[in-house]
Design a protein around this motif. Structure first.
Motif, PDB file in Angstrom:
ATOM      1  N   PHE A 157      26.419  -3.834   4.959  1.00 25.18           N
ATOM      2  CA  PHE A 157      25.095  -4.289   5.389  1.00 25.18           C
ATOM      3  C   PHE A 157      23.962  -3.528   4.717  1.00 25.18           C
ATOM      4  CE2 PHE A 157      27.698  -5.294   9.225  1.00 25.18           C
ATOM      5  CZ  PHE A 157      27.680  -6.671   9.053  1.00 25.18           C
ATOM      6  N   THR A 158      24.154  -2.214   4.516  1.00 25.13           N
ATOM      7  CA  THR A 158      23.064  -1.392   3.993  1.00 25.13           C
ATOM      8  C   THR A 158      23.108  -1.229   2.487  1.00 25.13           C
ATOM      9  OG1 THR A 158      24.336   0.642   4.242  1.00 25.13           O
ATOM     10  CG2 THR A 158      22.963  -0.034   6.123  1.00 25.13           C
ATOM     11  N   THR A 191      17.252   6.726  -0.240  1.00 24.70           N
ATOM     12  CA  THR A 191      18.611   7.198   0.033  1.00 24.70           C
ATOM     13  C   THR A 191      19.400   6.038   0.622  1.00 24.70           C
ATOM     14  OG1 THR A 191      17.639   9.377   0.348  1.00 24.70           O
ATOM     15  CG2 THR A 191      19.944   9.166   0.917  1.00 24.70           C
ATOM     16  N   ARG A 192      19.913   6.083   1.844  1.00 28.40           N
ATOM     17  CA  ARG A 192      20.631   4.955   2.426  1.00 28.40           C
ATOM     18  C   ARG A 192      20.486   5.036   3.925  1.00 28.40           C
ATOM     19  NH1 ARG A 192      25.619   2.823   4.136  1.00 28.40           N
ATOM     20  NH2 ARG A 192      26.935   4.652   4.001  1.00 28.40           N
ATOM     21  N   MET A 193      20.201   3.899   4.556  1.00 31.91           N
ATOM     22  CA  MET A 193      20.085   3.864   6.009  1.00 31.91           C
ATOM     23  C   MET A 193      21.474   3.821   6.617  1.00 31.91           C
ATOM     24  SD  MET A 193      16.811   1.394   6.483  1.00 31.91           S
ATOM     25  CE  MET A 193      16.543   1.836   8.177  1.00 31.91           C
ATOM     26  N   GLN A 194      21.576   4.306   7.854  1.00 32.26           N
ATOM     27  CA  GLN A 194      22.853   4.342   8.534  1.00 32.26           C
ATOM     28  C   GLN A 194      23.309   2.937   8.874  1.00 32.26           C
ATOM     29  OE1 GLN A 194      22.956   7.177  11.636  1.00 32.26           O
ATOM     30  NE2 GLN A 194      25.138   6.981  11.950  1.00 32.26           N
ATOM     31  N   GLU A 217      21.817  15.917   7.625  1.00 32.31           N
ATOM     32  CA  GLU A 217      22.220  15.430   6.307  1.00 32.31           C
ATOM     33  C   GLU A 217      22.059  16.497   5.228  1.00 32.31           C
ATOM     34  OE1 GLU A 217      23.670  11.834   5.562  1.00 32.31           O
ATOM     35  OE2 GLU A 217      24.198  13.079   7.292  1.00 32.31           O
ATOM     36  N   SER A 218      21.032  17.331   5.319  1.00 31.44           N
ATOM     37  CA  SER A 218      20.887  18.419   4.338  1.00 31.44           C
ATOM     38  C   SER A 218      22.054  19.394   4.448  1.00 31.44           C
ATOM     39  CB  SER A 218      19.566  19.163   4.527  1.00 31.44           C
ATOM     40  OG  SER A 218      18.502  18.376   4.071  1.00 31.44           O
ATOM     41  N   THR A 249      16.750   7.736   8.250  1.00 35.35           N
ATOM     42  CA  THR A 249      16.452   6.965   9.452  1.00 35.35           C
ATOM     43  C   THR A 249      15.575   5.776   9.091  1.00 35.35           C
ATOM     44  OG1 THR A 249      14.402   8.147   9.910  1.00 35.35           O
ATOM     45  CG2 THR A 249      16.447   9.114  10.802  1.00 35.35           C
ATOM     46  N   LYS A 250      15.323   4.922  10.050  1.00 35.98           N
ATOM     47  CA  LYS A 250      14.416   3.790   9.826  1.00 35.98           C
ATOM     48  C   LYS A 250      12.984   4.260   9.572  1.00 35.98           C
ATOM     49  CE  LYS A 250      17.098   0.399  12.312  1.00 35.98           C
ATOM     50  NZ  LYS A 250      17.172  -0.545  13.414  1.00 35.98           N
TER      51      LYS A 250
END
Length: 159
Positions: free
Chosen positions: A96-97, A88-91, A134-135, A125-126
């Protein structure tokens, strides 16, 4: 004497949510978006490998999503590396991400699709778990999308 009839127009619209997911996070988001769309659509959620012409035929709406790999959309060269990275994508700032959603929208437009709503990113998250809420945010996004494009289901008057 005239009689006014009131009726509820029932029109089933079909939506297909297509996703790619390696760790299950994008699949969870796809399912949540599908749940939000169900207020106005008959929804099918499928992995990209199953999204052939037969599945997409007659769809009124197609939602496409996938993980962010190396600052963009997944590719054959990044899938192997993704086993060691996050889905998905990190915050953090997209600069940067990275962000797959913008590229997905560009590709859909290039293939003749109209993009009905701006692309959205959902975060992990990491520890490679969906970030809190998020859901729920994905379900709400799907419901907003459905409300914005589905025809009104209010009773109509005929005279």
């Amino acid at each position: 004497m005239g009689v006014k009839a009131r009726y509820l127009e029932v029109m089933t619209m079909r939506a297909v949510v297509v996703y790619e997911s390696m760790y299950g996070n994008t699949h969870l988001i796809a399912d949540a978006i599908g749940a939000g769309l169900r207020s106005a659509f008959d929804v099918t959620v499928v992995p990209v490998a199953e999204a052939g012409p037969a599945v997409l035929a007659g769809a009124d709406l197609v939602v496409v999503g996938g993980p962010t790999h190396i600052h963009g959309m997944s590719r054959a060269s990044t899938r192997k590396a993704a086993v060691e990275a996050a889905d998905t994508r990190m915050q953090g700032p997209a600069a940067f991400t990275g962000r797959a959603s913008k590229r997905v929208a560009r590709l859909l437009r290039a293939h003749g699709f109209d993009v009905a709503i701006e692309p959205e990113s959902f975060l992990v998250t990491k520890q490679d778990k969906l970030a809190a809420h998020e859901s729920a945010r994905a379900r709400e996004w799907g419901a907003r999308l459905a409300a914005g494009i589905a025809p009104s289901r209010e009773p109509s008057s005929q005279g």
